[in-house]
Design a protein around this motif. Structure first.
Motif, PDB file in Angstrom:
ATOM      1  N   CYS A  79      -6.878   5.826 -15.992  1.00  0.00           N
ATOM      2  CA  CYS A  79      -6.484   7.531 -16.143  1.00  0.00           C
ATOM      3  C   CYS A  79      -5.838   7.821 -17.463  1.00  0.00           C
ATOM      4  O   CYS A  79      -6.238   8.704 -18.122  1.00  0.00           O
TER       5      CYS A  79
ATOM      6  N   PHE B  98      -7.106  10.571 -20.395  1.00  0.00           N
ATOM      7  CA  PHE B  98      -6.376  11.540 -20.951  1.00  0.00           C
ATOM      8  C   PHE B  98      -6.536  11.510 -22.607  1.00  0.00           C
ATOM      9  O   PHE B  98      -6.473  12.422 -22.970  1.00  0.00           O
TER      10      PHE B  98
ATOM     11  N   GLN C 273      -6.017  15.144 -24.300  1.00  0.00           N
ATOM     12  CA  GLN C 273      -4.784  15.602 -23.331  1.00  0.00           C
ATOM     13  C   GLN C 273      -3.279  14.725 -23.705  1.00  0.00           C
ATOM     14  O   GLN C 273      -2.982  13.995 -23.080  1.00  0.00           O
TER      15      GLN C 273
ATOM     16  N   LYS D  78      -0.156  15.880 -23.875  1.00  0.00           N
ATOM     17  CA  LYS D  78       1.107  16.088 -23.424  1.00  0.00           C
ATOM     18  C   LYS D  78       1.294  15.225 -22.213  1.00  0.00           C
ATOM     19  O   LYS D  78       2.050  14.436 -21.654  1.00  0.00           O
ATOM     20  N   VAL D  79       0.169  14.981 -21.287  1.00  0.00           N
ATOM     21  CA  VAL D  79       0.050  14.174 -20.135  1.00  0.00           C
ATOM     22  C   VAL D  79       0.095  12.824 -20.328  1.00  0.00           C
ATOM     23  O   VAL D  79       0.688  12.201 -19.575  1.00  0.00           O
ATOM     24  N   SER D  80      -0.584  12.432 -21.581  1.00  0.00           N
ATOM     25  CA  SER D  80      -0.770  11.226 -21.726  1.00  0.00           C
ATOM     26  C   SER D  80       0.607  10.543 -22.202  1.00  0.00           C
ATOM     27  O   SER D  80       1.207   9.440 -21.853  1.00  0.00           O
TER      28      SER D  80
ATOM     29  N   THR E 166       0.668   8.814 -11.620  1.00  0.00           N
ATOM     30  CA  THR E 166      -0.440   8.961 -12.501  1.00  0.00           C
ATOM     31  C   THR E 166      -1.702   9.405 -11.883  1.00  0.00           C
ATOM     32  O   THR E 166      -2.232  10.400 -12.220  1.00  0.00           O
TER      33      THR E 166
ATOM     34  N   LEU F  15      -1.359  13.221 -11.019  1.00  0.00           N
ATOM     35  CA  LEU F  15      -1.518  14.179 -12.084  1.00  0.00           C
ATOM     36  C   LEU F  15      -2.902  13.894 -12.792  1.00  0.00           C
ATOM     37  O   LEU F  15      -3.426  15.120 -13.226  1.00  0.00           O
TER      38      LEU F  15
ATOM     39  N   VAL G  90      -5.051  16.592 -10.526  1.00  0.00           N
ATOM     40  CA  VAL G  90      -4.727  17.808 -11.007  1.00  0.00           C
ATOM     41  C   VAL G  90      -5.042  18.248 -12.366  1.00  0.00           C
ATOM     42  O   VAL G  90      -5.953  19.390 -12.338  1.00  0.00           O
ATOM     43  N   THR G  91      -4.959  17.461 -13.166  1.00  0.00           N
ATOM     44  CA  THR G  91      -5.217  17.759 -14.465  1.00  0.00           C
ATOM     45  C   THR G  91      -6.891  17.864 -14.940  1.00  0.00           C
ATOM     46  O   THR G  91      -7.445  18.537 -15.434  1.00  0.00           O
TER      47      THR G  91
ATOM     48  N   LYS H 118      -8.979  20.990 -14.045  1.00  0.00           N
ATOM     49  CA  LYS H 118      -8.633  22.094 -15.046  1.00  0.00           C
ATOM     50  C   LYS H 118      -9.622  21.749 -16.191  1.00  0.00           C
ATOM     51  O   LYS H 118     -10.235  22.531 -16.727  1.00  0.00           O
ATOM     52  N   VAL H 119      -9.483  20.629 -16.868  1.00  0.00           N
ATOM     53  CA  VAL H 119     -10.266  20.264 -17.980  1.00  0.00           C
ATOM     54  C   VAL H 119     -11.747  20.366 -17.789  1.00  0.00           C
ATOM     55  O   VAL H 119     -12.549  20.907 -18.610  1.00  0.00           O
TER      56      VAL H 119
END
Length: 451
Positions: free
Chosen positions: A380, A384, A389, A391-393, A436, A439, A442-443, A446-447
């Protein structure tokens, strides 16, 4: 201009075969790279008369070595996915700007790290868990290792740009050449020339120098899809900002490993002593044996995700992601399972000291309990990064080590003694993997919806 559009197979070749063709050389490269330090430790641990003490001393230097590699990850892993995305968009000139600025950052980091650690190495090593017994070996090893910082930076950091353009076999050879040199030089310098830990360090920096030359030679040649050019070495604010935004996550992942080692070694020295610090030196090495093959898989597959994301090919992105997660999970289940069920298989590789082997085998099953499912987080985290990505990473990188493991390793031993230090790892791993996974679910919705 892209030479023969060699990178286009990232967007057209069958996914299964493509993943295997890129992941296998990358896994081999990671395993070979691991030999730089693992082989040193095996030889050092078997030096007659003082091998166990020398091994503990060299173990204390891990935080510095990890910090050096963290800076190479900042520039390399921060820049390579961005360059791959630009190749997917058919913008090779922009990919070359990113490559050049990453190389410029590596040169800058090398100068700062070499001077800083060389001047303050003795107090730093004591702070990292060295004792009066082990400080001599720690200082001897790292003093020579630091002289090759620039080679380490280039060999590790720039190699990401070779694999990032789909040249996994070339990236593997970059590491293989240096590893062969290292393996051949180690016994000669350590035993034949009687240089001990100094010989191990010298063998390592010579081998890294050979790898660095190979990497640079390829990137400046016409064989490379993106070329390393002198004019692009000059740092550009906008480009550096993009590299930093993505590179901060892998930097934190590796640099915090340094702080984790400091915390664990200091705690083990306080609550146990040199023998307990020795167990951590061995278990950190075993952790590499488990995690590094998984990193090879993720490193090999990352360019496929980045390239197809840049090209807008949603189905290929989704297919690659799920195959990556399953592969990484299976890998950690098998490799960590050996450490949990048969700890002596790993422990006896590094030392002949029966007390050290027995102590290591006692705590190893606890320490590696949740690493068995850690492949989920590794996969994961790579996704990211591959999709930009940042911020999430970054949050995931901070969560496991900074927010969980370090505080737990400080607090738990106050109530549980030395056992608390070993238990901190599985608790932090479980919370981190679970978070993780949530997240990621969810992420990704969106992506992928916005592609």
């Amino acid at each position: 201009m892209m030479k023969g559009n060699k990178d286009e197979r990232l967007g057209t070749a069958p996914l299964g075969k493509l993943m295997v063709s890129l992941a296998m050389p990358a896994v081999a490269a990671q395993l070979i790279n691991m030999l730089y330090n693992i082989v040193d430790r095996i030889y050092i641990g078997h030096i007659h008369g003082y091998g166990d003490v020398a091994l503990t001393g060299v173990g204390v230097t891990f935080p510095i070595i990890l910090m050096i590699s963290a800076f190479s990850a900042f520039a390399g892993m921060g820049g390579a996915p961005l360059a791959s995305i630009q190749l997917g968009k058919k913008h090779p000139d922009k990919a070359e700007e990113i490559l050049g600025n990453s190389a410029g950052l590596l040169i800058l980091f090398s100068i700062i790290l070499t001077i800083g650690f060389s001047v303050f190495k003795t107090p730093i090593l004591y702070a990292f868990g060295a004792s009066d017994t082990t400080i001599t070996y720690a200082r001897d090893y790292i003093g020579i290792y630091l002289l090759g910082t620039v080679f380490v930076q280039f060999a590790l950091g720039l190699n990401s740009f070779i694999s990032g353009q789909g040249e996994a076999k070339i990236a593997m050879l970059s590491v293989l050449i240096g590893a062969v040199v290292n393996i051949c030089l180690d016994p000669v310098l350590i035993f034949v020339m009687d240089m001990g830990v100094k010989g191990a360090a010298l063998a390592t920096i010579i081998s890294q120098a050979v790898s660095a030359v190979w990497v640079v030679r390829f990137l400046v040649s016409e064989k490379s899809v993106m070329r390393l050019k002198v004019q692009n070495l000059r740092l550009q604010k906008d480009v550096v900002k993009l590299i930093a935004g993505l590179g901060i996550s892998p930097f934190i992942m590796q640099s915090t490993e340094s702080f984790v080692t400091i915390t664990l070694n200091s705690g083990l020295q306080q609550y146990g002593g040199d023998l307990y610090v020795g167990t951590m030196s061995i278990m950190m090495s075993i952790m590499q044996l488990i995690i590094i093959p998984i990193q090879g898989i993720t490193q090999g597959v990352q360019p496929i995700i980045s390239y197809n994301y840049g090209a807008g090919k949603k189905d290929r992105v989704k297919g690659t992601i799920w195959r990556l997660i399953l592969s990484c999970l299976l890998g950690t289940l098998i490799l960590a399972g050996i450490a949990i069920l048969k700890p002596h298989v790993y422990a006896m590789i590094f030392t002949n000291n029966k007390k050290l082997v027995e102590l290591t085998c006692t705590y190893m099953p606890v320490y590696f309990l949740v690493i068995s499912i850690f492949g989920i987080q590794s996969a994961c985290q790579t996704v990211f990064l591959a999709l930009g990505q940042a911020k999430v990473s970054l949050f995931i990188a901070l969560l496991r080590k900074v927010f969980l493991l370090i505080p737990l390793a400080i607090i738990l031993p106050k109530y549980m003694g030395v056992l608390g230090i070993y238990i901190a790892e599985p608790i932090a791993d479980f919370i981190s993997v679970t978070t993780t996974g949530i997240l990621f679910a969810v992420t990704m919705k969106k992506v992928l919806r916005n592609m």
